[in-house]
Design a protein around this motif. Structure first.
Motif, PDB file in Angstrom:
ATOM      1  N   ALA A  94      -7.682  -9.473   5.101  1.00 42.75           N
ATOM      2  CA  ALA A  94      -6.688  -9.039   6.201  1.00 42.75           C
ATOM      3  C   ALA A  94      -5.112  -9.132   5.678  1.00 42.75           C
ATOM      4  O   ALA A  94      -4.214  -8.418   6.626  1.00 42.75           O
ATOM      5  N   THR A  95      -4.682  -9.148   4.958  1.00 37.40           N
ATOM      6  CA  THR A  95      -3.467  -9.332   4.417  1.00 37.40           C
ATOM      7  C   THR A  95      -3.667  -8.017   3.431  1.00 37.40           C
ATOM      8  O   THR A  95      -2.579  -7.245   3.441  1.00 37.40           O
ATOM      9  N   GLU A  99      -5.944 -10.771  -4.018  1.00 38.48           N
ATOM     10  CA  GLU A  99      -5.508 -11.392  -5.184  1.00 38.48           C
ATOM     11  C   GLU A  99      -5.860 -11.822  -6.502  1.00 38.48           C
ATOM     12  O   GLU A  99      -5.289 -12.259  -7.781  1.00 38.48           O
ATOM     13  N   ALA A 100      -6.903 -11.312  -6.832  1.00 41.65           N
ATOM     14  CA  ALA A 100      -8.175 -11.752  -7.120  1.00 41.65           C
ATOM     15  C   ALA A 100      -7.862 -10.889  -8.526  1.00 41.65           C
ATOM     16  O   ALA A 100      -8.004 -10.972  -9.901  1.00 41.65           O
ATOM     17  N   PHE A 101      -8.545  -9.541  -8.336  1.00 42.88           N
ATOM     18  CA  PHE A 101      -8.408  -8.678  -9.174  1.00 42.88           C
ATOM     19  C   PHE A 101      -8.254  -6.856  -8.267  1.00 42.88           C
ATOM     20  O   PHE A 101      -8.232  -5.912  -9.373  1.00 42.88           O
ATOM     21  N   GLY A 102      -7.193  -7.310  -7.494  1.00 41.92           N
ATOM     22  CA  GLY A 102      -6.606  -5.805  -7.642  1.00 41.92           C
ATOM     23  C   GLY A 102      -6.404  -4.827  -6.632  1.00 41.92           C
ATOM     24  O   GLY A 102      -6.793  -3.516  -6.803  1.00 41.92           O
ATOM     25  N   LYS A 103      -8.068  -4.805  -6.035  1.00 46.40           N
ATOM     26  CA  LYS A 103      -9.280  -3.853  -5.461  1.00 46.40           C
ATOM     27  C   LYS A 103      -7.794  -2.945  -4.581  1.00 46.40           C
ATOM     28  O   LYS A 103      -7.380  -3.980  -3.756  1.00 46.40           O
ATOM     29  N   GLY A 104      -8.406  -1.392  -4.240  1.00 48.39           N
ATOM     30  CA  GLY A 104      -7.430  -0.940  -3.643  1.00 48.39           C
ATOM     31  C   GLY A 104      -5.915  -0.384  -3.828  1.00 48.39           C
ATOM     32  O   GLY A 104      -5.778   0.020  -4.181  1.00 48.39           O
ATOM     33  N   SER A 105      -5.849  -1.692  -5.234  1.00 49.73           N
ATOM     34  CA  SER A 105      -4.678  -1.299  -5.837  1.00 49.73           C
ATOM     35  C   SER A 105      -3.936   0.382  -6.228  1.00 49.73           C
ATOM     36  O   SER A 105      -3.112   0.569  -6.929  1.00 49.73           O
ATOM     37  N   PHE A 106      -5.371   0.841  -7.030  1.00 47.82           N
ATOM     38  CA  PHE A 106      -5.556   2.011  -7.992  1.00 47.82           C
ATOM     39  C   PHE A 106      -5.644   3.236  -7.102  1.00 47.82           C
ATOM     40  O   PHE A 106      -6.263   3.317  -6.049  1.00 47.82           O
ATOM     41  N   ALA A 107      -4.654   4.684  -8.052  1.00 52.14           N
ATOM     42  CA  ALA A 107      -5.340   6.024  -6.913  1.00 52.14           C
ATOM     43  C   ALA A 107      -6.845   5.966  -6.882  1.00 52.14           C
ATOM     44  O   ALA A 107      -7.392   6.301  -5.982  1.00 52.14           O
ATOM     45  N   LEU A 108      -7.512   5.943  -8.024  1.00 49.23           N
ATOM     46  CA  LEU A 108      -8.816   6.296  -8.007  1.00 49.23           C
ATOM     47  C   LEU A 108      -9.773   5.190  -6.799  1.00 49.23           C
ATOM     48  O   LEU A 108     -10.621   5.896  -5.993  1.00 49.23           O
ATOM     49  N   ALA A 115      -9.938   5.932   4.156  1.00 55.34           N
ATOM     50  CA  ALA A 115      -8.576   6.191   4.966  1.00 55.34           C
ATOM     51  C   ALA A 115      -8.311   5.534   5.918  1.00 55.34           C
ATOM     52  O   ALA A 115      -7.233   4.813   6.258  1.00 55.34           O
ATOM     53  N   ALA A 116      -9.841   5.781   6.834  1.00 59.16           N
ATOM     54  CA  ALA A 116      -9.318   5.005   7.630  1.00 59.16           C
ATOM     55  C   ALA A 116      -9.423   2.941   7.868  1.00 59.16           C
ATOM     56  O   ALA A 116      -8.857   3.117   9.149  1.00 59.16           O
ATOM     57  N   ASN A 117      -9.528   2.612   7.159  1.00 63.56           N
ATOM     58  CA  ASN A 117     -10.111   1.379   7.390  1.00 63.56           C
ATOM     59  C   ASN A 117      -8.585   0.456   6.907  1.00 63.56           C
ATOM     60  O   ASN A 117      -7.878   1.076   5.496  1.00 63.56           O
ATOM     61  N   LYS A 118      -8.165  -0.060   7.762  1.00 58.20           N
ATOM     62  CA  LYS A 118      -6.293  -0.140   7.055  1.00 58.20           C
ATOM     63  C   LYS A 118      -6.970  -2.336   7.540  1.00 58.20           C
ATOM     64  O   LYS A 118      -7.499  -3.003   7.573  1.00 58.20           O
ATOM     65  N   PRO A 119      -5.717  -2.524   6.520  1.00 56.42           N
ATOM     66  CA  PRO A 119      -4.290  -1.647   5.645  1.00 56.42           C
ATOM     67  C   PRO A 119      -5.071  -1.772   3.968  1.00 56.42           C
ATOM     68  O   PRO A 119      -4.619  -1.225   3.703  1.00 56.42           O
ATOM     69  N   ASN A 120      -6.304  -2.246   4.005  1.00 53.09           N
ATOM     70  CA  ASN A 120      -6.652  -1.535   2.913  1.00 53.09           C
ATOM     71  C   ASN A 120      -7.821  -0.494   2.825  1.00 53.09           C
ATOM     72  O   ASN A 120      -8.821  -1.101   2.866  1.00 53.09           O
ATOM     73  N   PRO A 121      -7.658   0.620   2.557  1.00 53.40           N
ATOM     74  CA  PRO A 121      -8.764   0.657   2.522  1.00 53.40           C
ATOM     75  C   PRO A 121     -10.003   0.890   1.681  1.00 53.40           C
ATOM     76  O   PRO A 121     -11.229   1.325   1.629  1.00 53.40           O
TER      77      PRO A 121
END
Length: 216
Positions: A94-95, A99-108, A115-121
């Motif tokens: 939802a956010t 906060e636990a493992f940073g999934k979605g924080s790297f380009a890979l 990409a259509a899934n918001k806010p984190n693909p």
């Protein structure tokens, strides 16, 4: 959870071994999702959209249940732990911030996400019953160990001296990556490059030997 699941398979499996060695059973691990996820993206060997899930359940590959508690019982994990993990995951979905493992924080991660899934693909809520789980085991697809060579693929002896006429490349050659995984094709790429260098070096060596054998 014990890792950013959006990372490469190399990082995922390394984390499996580390978590297991640290006393948290992670081999095998379980990928857990809901019906919407399976329908839209598939899971494991199951392709999206056109699916015969009953077949995979009968074969024991896929586990399903109408509730997370029932699924936890089927896969042999603590149901309170599973429910709490899913609650945390849904909050991160939802956010948009894991906060636990940073999934979605790297380009890979984002490249392999939706990409259509918001806010984190890479994060979508697990909310639509039935719930599913697939077991994950570590397995090798390459090797970082092997014979030491020089830049032309000539095998080196225990003293670092080249052994004339002996070559290695691919998984027989000690990986230039030293066990790391900078990107896709990291086993195939060096194998092609060093196979070429081996062929060129062997061709030159044979030509030199032929010239030396011909009387002046």
């Amino acid at each position: 959870r014990f890792v950013n699941e959006g990372n490469s398979y190399n990082d995922f499996v390394s984390a499996m071994y580390k978590s297991h060695a640290d006393g948290v059973p992670s081999i095998p691990a379980w990928l857990v999702c809901d019906r919407r996820f399976v329908r839209e993206y598939g899971i494991g060997v199951i392709h999206p959209v056109w699916q015969n899930l009953g077949y995979f359940e009968r074969k024991g590959y896929l586990k399903s249940a109408p509730t997370l508690a029932a699924l936890a019982q089927k896969i042999g994990v603590d149901f309170r732990g599973l429910e709490e993990t899913v609650r945390e995951h849904n909050h991160y979905a939802a956010t948009g911030v894991d906060e636990a493992f940073g999934k979605g924080s790297f380009a890979l991660n984002r490249y392999n996400g939706d990409a259509a899934n918001k806010p984190n693909p890479c994060l979508a809520p697990i909310v639509q019953a039935p719930y599913y789980a697939v077991q994950v085991h570590p397995a090798p697809i390459g090797s970082s160990a092997g014979l030491r060579t020089d830049g032309d693929g000539v095998v080196l002896d225990a003293h670092g001296k080249p052994i004339d006429g002996l070559y290695a490349c691919g998984n027989d050659m000690s990986s230039i990556m030293g066990g790391l995984y900078p990107g896709p094709g990291i086993t195939i790429g060096p194998a092609l490059v060093f196979a070429y260098r081996v062929a060129m070096h062997a061709t030159r060596s044979r030509a030199d030997a032929t010239r030396e054998a011909v009387p002046a």
